[in-house]
Each structure stands twice: as structure tokens, then as C-alpha cells.
Design a protein around this motif. Structure first.
Motif, PDB file in Angstrom:
ATOM      1  N   ALA A  69     -29.315  11.536  26.084  1.00 27.79           N
ATOM      2  CA  ALA A  69     -29.739  10.140  25.923  1.00 27.79           C
ATOM      3  C   ALA A  69     -30.839  10.040  24.883  1.00 27.79           C
ATOM      4  O   ALA A  69     -30.810   9.155  24.020  1.00 27.79           O
ATOM      5  N   TYR A  70     -31.812  10.942  24.938  1.00 26.13           N
ATOM      6  CA  TYR A  70     -32.919  10.915  23.985  1.00 26.13           C
ATOM      7  C   TYR A  70     -32.411  11.139  22.567  1.00 26.13           C
ATOM      8  O   TYR A  70     -32.776  10.425  21.633  1.00 26.13           O
ATOM      9  N   ARG A  71     -31.546  12.141  22.408  1.00 27.65           N
ATOM     10  CA  ARG A  71     -30.995  12.433  21.080  1.00 27.65           C
ATOM     11  C   ARG A  71     -30.193  11.257  20.541  1.00 27.65           C
ATOM     12  O   ARG A  71     -30.259  10.955  19.357  1.00 27.65           O
ATOM     13  N   SER A  72     -29.425  10.596  21.407  1.00 28.75           N
ATOM     14  CA  SER A  72     -28.626   9.467  20.934  1.00 28.75           C
ATOM     15  C   SER A  72     -29.505   8.288  20.533  1.00 28.75           C
ATOM     16  O   SER A  72     -29.166   7.531  19.633  1.00 28.75           O
ATOM     17  N   GLN A  73     -30.647   8.147  21.185  1.00 29.22           N
ATOM     18  CA  GLN A  73     -31.551   7.031  20.898  1.00 29.22           C
ATOM     19  C   GLN A  73     -32.454   7.303  19.696  1.00 29.22           C
ATOM     20  O   GLN A  73     -32.714   6.412  18.903  1.00 29.22           O
ATOM     21  N   PHE A  74     -32.936   8.545  19.572  1.00 26.05           N
ATOM     22  CA  PHE A  74     -33.981   8.846  18.589  1.00 26.05           C
ATOM     23  C   PHE A  74     -33.606   9.895  17.548  1.00 26.05           C
ATOM     24  O   PHE A  74     -34.445  10.254  16.723  1.00 26.05           O
ATOM     25  N   GLY A  75     -32.411  10.399  17.568  1.00 29.41           N
ATOM     26  CA  GLY A  75     -32.057  11.490  16.676  1.00 29.41           C
ATOM     27  C   GLY A  75     -32.569  12.794  17.251  1.00 29.41           C
ATOM     28  O   GLY A  75     -32.962  12.851  18.413  1.00 29.41           O
ATOM     29  N   ASP A  76     -32.552  13.838  16.464  1.00 28.89           N
ATOM     30  CA  ASP A  76     -32.913  15.128  17.031  1.00 28.89           C
ATOM     31  C   ASP A  76     -33.635  16.010  16.031  1.00 28.89           C
ATOM     32  O   ASP A  76     -33.024  16.592  15.153  1.00 28.89           O
TER      33      ASP A  76
END
Length: 104
Positions: A69-76
Motif C-alpha cells: 500500500a505504501y509503495r503504491s501510494q508513495f513510490g519506492d
């Protein structure tokens, strides 16, 4: 399991914990890296999971869903450390690589 869009803004510390979580670090390793206790990290992970409406039901790994979820929202930014371009990467007007999803 449905993961909703982030329900509130994250604090800088919550972002930091999530970035370490996305790198695959354990709570103990995150605690050492941030000079906080494991309990503080555990509570932070729980609060951020709640902000994404991720609930533990015994059949899912909350940390994995939170990282996704974090990666989908903020990139990685973890891709940067691995030397792998993320799928949001493009070439900017000055020839620099830009990821539209990274949190600056």
C-alpha cells in the motif's frame, strides 16, 4: 483483502518507518535505525496500517500489505538502493530521471 487509499497524512516518522519496512527491515532493525524502541515502531506500523484501513485477520501479513500500500501510494525509494528503476520513472526535461511517486 481491500486496501483503501490513505485515510490521513502520515507524519515524517511514519514515512521513515514505512520506508524501512519497504526495505524488508524487522521492527528491531527499524528501532535501531531510528533510535526508538521496538514498541514505538510496532505502534507506528499499527497506526499506519490503520490509516490504510488494513486490518489483521489471521490470514494476511499486515506488514506485507502495508509495504504494498505504501509503495503504491508513495513510490519506492528502496528501488534506488537496489539500483532498480521503479515503474513510475521517466526522463525529465533536463535529462534527469524522475519518479512521479517518490516522496521528497
Amino acid at each position: 483483502m481491500d486496501v483503501k487509499i490513505l485515510m490521513r497524512e502520515l507524519s515524517p516518522f511514519e514515512h521513515l518507518v514505512c520506508e524501512h519496512l519497504c526495505e524488508g527491515l524487522t521492527n528491531a532493525a527499524i528501532a535501531r535505525a531510528t533510535s526508538h524502541s521496538e514498541k514505538v515502531v510496532e505502534n507506528t506500523v499499527s497506526r499506519v496500517a490503520h490509516a490504510f484501513s488494513i486490518k489483521s485477520n489471521g490470514e494476511v501479513n499486515v506488514r506485507v500489505l502495508l509495504a504494498l500500500a505504501y509503495r503504491s501510494q508513495f513510490g519506492d525509494k528502496a528501488f534506488d538502493k537496489l539500483g532498480i528503476d521503479c515503474k513510475h520513472m521517466s526522463i525529465g526535461p533536463n535529462g534527469e530521471q524522475i519518479c512521479a511517486k517518490h516522496v521528497e
